[in-house]
Design a protein around this motif. Structure first.
Motif, mmCIF file in Angstrom:
data_model
loop_
_atom_site.group_PDB
_atom_site.id
_atom_site.type_symbol
_atom_site.label_atom_id
_atom_site.label_comp_id
_atom_site.label_asym_id
_atom_site.label_seq_id
_atom_site.Cartn_x
_atom_site.Cartn_y
_atom_site.Cartn_z
ATOM 1 N N VAL A 19 0.853 -1.182 0.000
ATOM 2 C CA VAL A 19 0.000 0.000 0.000
ATOM 3 C C VAL A 19 0.890 1.232 0.000
ATOM 4 O O VAL A 19 1.812 1.325 0.811
ATOM 5 N N VAL A 20 0.626 2.149 -0.921
ATOM 6 C CA VAL A 20 1.301 3.440 -0.876
ATOM 7 C C VAL A 20 0.320 4.403 -0.217
ATOM 8 O O VAL A 20 -0.865 4.422 -0.558
ATOM 9 N N ILE A 21 0.828 5.151 0.745
ATOM 10 C CA ILE A 21 -0.023 6.091 1.467
ATOM 11 C C ILE A 21 0.381 7.501 1.076
ATOM 12 O O ILE A 21 1.516 7.918 1.303
ATOM 13 N N LEU A 22 -0.557 8.192 0.448
ATOM 14 C CA LEU A 22 -0.351 9.579 0.041
ATOM 15 C C LEU A 22 -0.990 10.481 1.085
ATOM 16 O O LEU A 22 -2.079 10.186 1.583
ATOM 17 N N ARG A 23 -0.323 11.584 1.393
ATOM 18 C CA ARG A 23 -0.842 12.520 2.389
ATOM 19 C C ARG A 23 -0.900 13.907 1.784
ATOM 20 O O ARG A 23 0.004 14.320 1.049
ATOM 21 N N GLU A 24 -1.951 14.643 2.124
ATOM 22 C CA GLU A 24 -2.072 16.026 1.681
ATOM 23 C C GLU A 24 -0.837 16.811 2.105
ATOM 24 O O GLU A 24 -0.368 16.661 3.226
ATOM 25 N N VAL A 25 -0.337 17.663 1.223
ATOM 26 C CA VAL A 25 0.778 18.534 1.573
ATOM 27 C C VAL A 25 0.323 19.567 2.593
ATOM 28 O O VAL A 25 1.030 19.876 3.539
ATOM 29 N N GLU A 26 -0.867 20.093 2.423
ATOM 30 C CA GLU A 26 -1.395 21.151 3.296
ATOM 31 C C GLU A 26 -2.541 20.640 4.168
ATOM 32 O O GLU A 26 -3.546 21.329 4.345
ATOM 33 N N GLY A 27 -2.435 19.437 4.694
ATOM 34 C CA GLY A 27 -3.521 18.909 5.509
ATOM 35 C C GLY A 27 -3.156 17.602 6.165
ATOM 36 O O GLY A 27 -2.006 17.167 6.130
ATOM 37 N N GLU A 28 -4.156 16.970 6.730
ATOM 38 C CA GLU A 28 -3.955 15.754 7.513
ATOM 39 C C GLU A 28 -4.510 14.495 6.858
ATOM 40 O O GLU A 28 -4.255 13.397 7.342
ATOM 41 N N ARG A 29 -5.290 14.636 5.790
ATOM 42 C CA ARG A 29 -5.914 13.465 5.190
ATOM 43 C C ARG A 29 -4.885 12.639 4.432
ATOM 44 O O ARG A 29 -3.932 13.167 3.873
ATOM 45 N N VAL A 30 -5.104 11.332 4.442
ATOM 46 C CA VAL A 30 -4.246 10.424 3.689
ATOM 47 C C VAL A 30 -5.099 9.604 2.739
ATOM 48 O O VAL A 30 -6.296 9.399 2.975
ATOM 49 N N LEU A 31 -4.480 9.160 1.671
ATOM 50 C CA LEU A 31 -5.156 8.352 0.668
ATOM 51 C C LEU A 31 -4.341 7.084 0.449
ATOM 52 O O LEU A 31 -3.255 7.133 -0.124
ATOM 53 N N PRO A 32 -4.804 5.943 0.944
ATOM 54 C CA PRO A 32 -4.093 4.684 0.704
ATOM 55 C C PRO A 32 -4.496 4.096 -0.642
ATOM 56 O O PRO A 32 -5.677 4.103 -1.000
ATOM 57 N N ILE A 33 -3.510 3.607 -1.385
ATOM 58 C CA ILE A 33 -3.780 2.945 -2.661
ATOM 59 C C ILE A 33 -3.036 1.616 -2.655
ATOM 60 O O ILE A 33 -1.808 1.584 -2.521
ATOM 61 N N TRP A 34 -3.777 0.524 -2.784
ATOM 62 C CA TRP A 34 -3.172 -0.802 -2.831
ATOM 63 C C TRP A 34 -2.540 -0.980 -4.205
ATOM 64 O O TRP A 34 -3.161 -0.679 -5.228
ATOM 65 N N ILE A 35 -1.288 -1.438 -4.231
ATOM 66 C CA ILE A 35 -0.525 -1.526 -5.475
ATOM 67 C C ILE A 35 0.133 -2.900 -5.601
ATOM 68 O O ILE A 35 0.136 -3.689 -4.655
ATOM 69 N N GLY A 36 0.731 -3.153 -6.747
ATOM 70 C CA GLY A 36 1.419 -4.413 -6.980
ATOM 71 C C GLY A 36 2.823 -4.413 -6.385
ATOM 72 O O GLY A 36 3.412 -3.350 -6.151
#
Length: 173
Positions: A19-36
């Motif tokens: 899983v790659v976890i992306l996080r907002e540069v100007e915030g607290e939210r994260v977006l997980p994306i399951w990858i190969g």
């Protein structure tokens, strides 16, 4: 669009999927994306500044873009459809801008190599993200992109609401 950065790369213990976890540069939210695993290895190697004598696939993409006189301006993670994330590479060449359909994992691997900015559609952060509080953050150390196998959209939302970044194991190539 919201600018995001790679916060971490982990292994989802429930599905044993990177899983790659992306996080907002100007915030607290994260977006997980399951990858190969191949894309996860490529991202991990770039994050660790590992270089090889011969180009790997994502290095080759960077060379092709540059060899054709283009530059990767940014990556856009645009939507999720049937639990599959979609992205675009935005390449500029001779004043023209070209959008190239790509998987987010490949797009992220290329963006890291070119230091291009990464953006996610605002509604993706609302639909699929998990909030990270300061307490949780302090406690933490750190194919196609899909949700964990066998989950419908509502189950995925509930699964993501319950996750914390520290729930993901470290991914090692």
């Amino acid at each position: 669009m919201v600018e995001v950065r790679v916060q971490s790369l982990g292994l989802d213990p429930s599905s044993n999927t990177p899983v790659v976890i992306l996080r907002e540069v100007e915030g607290e939210r994260v977006l997980p994306i399951w990858i190969g695993p191949g894309e996860a290895s490529s991202i991990a190697m770039e994050l660790a500044s590992m270089k090889f004598s011969r180009p790997l696939t994502h290095d080759l993409i960077v060379s092709v873009i540059g060899g054709l006189g283009g530059t990767l301006e940014r990556v856009l993670i645009t939507r999720v459809l049937d639990n599959t994330f979609y992205a675009e590479l935005i390449v500029q060449r001779d004043g023209d801008v070209v959008s190239i359909d790509a998987r987010p994992s490949d797009s992220i691997a290329v963006a890291l190599r070119t230091e291009a900015r990464i953006f996610a559609q605002e509604d993706l952060l609302h639909k699929t993200s998990i909030e990270v509080t300061d307490e949780e953050e302090a406690a933490s150390g750190e194919g196609e992109e899909e949700s964990p196998p066998g989950m419908d959209a509502e189950e995925l939302k509930e699964h993501l609401r319950k996750l914390h970044p520290e729930d993901f194991g470290r991914f090692t190539p």
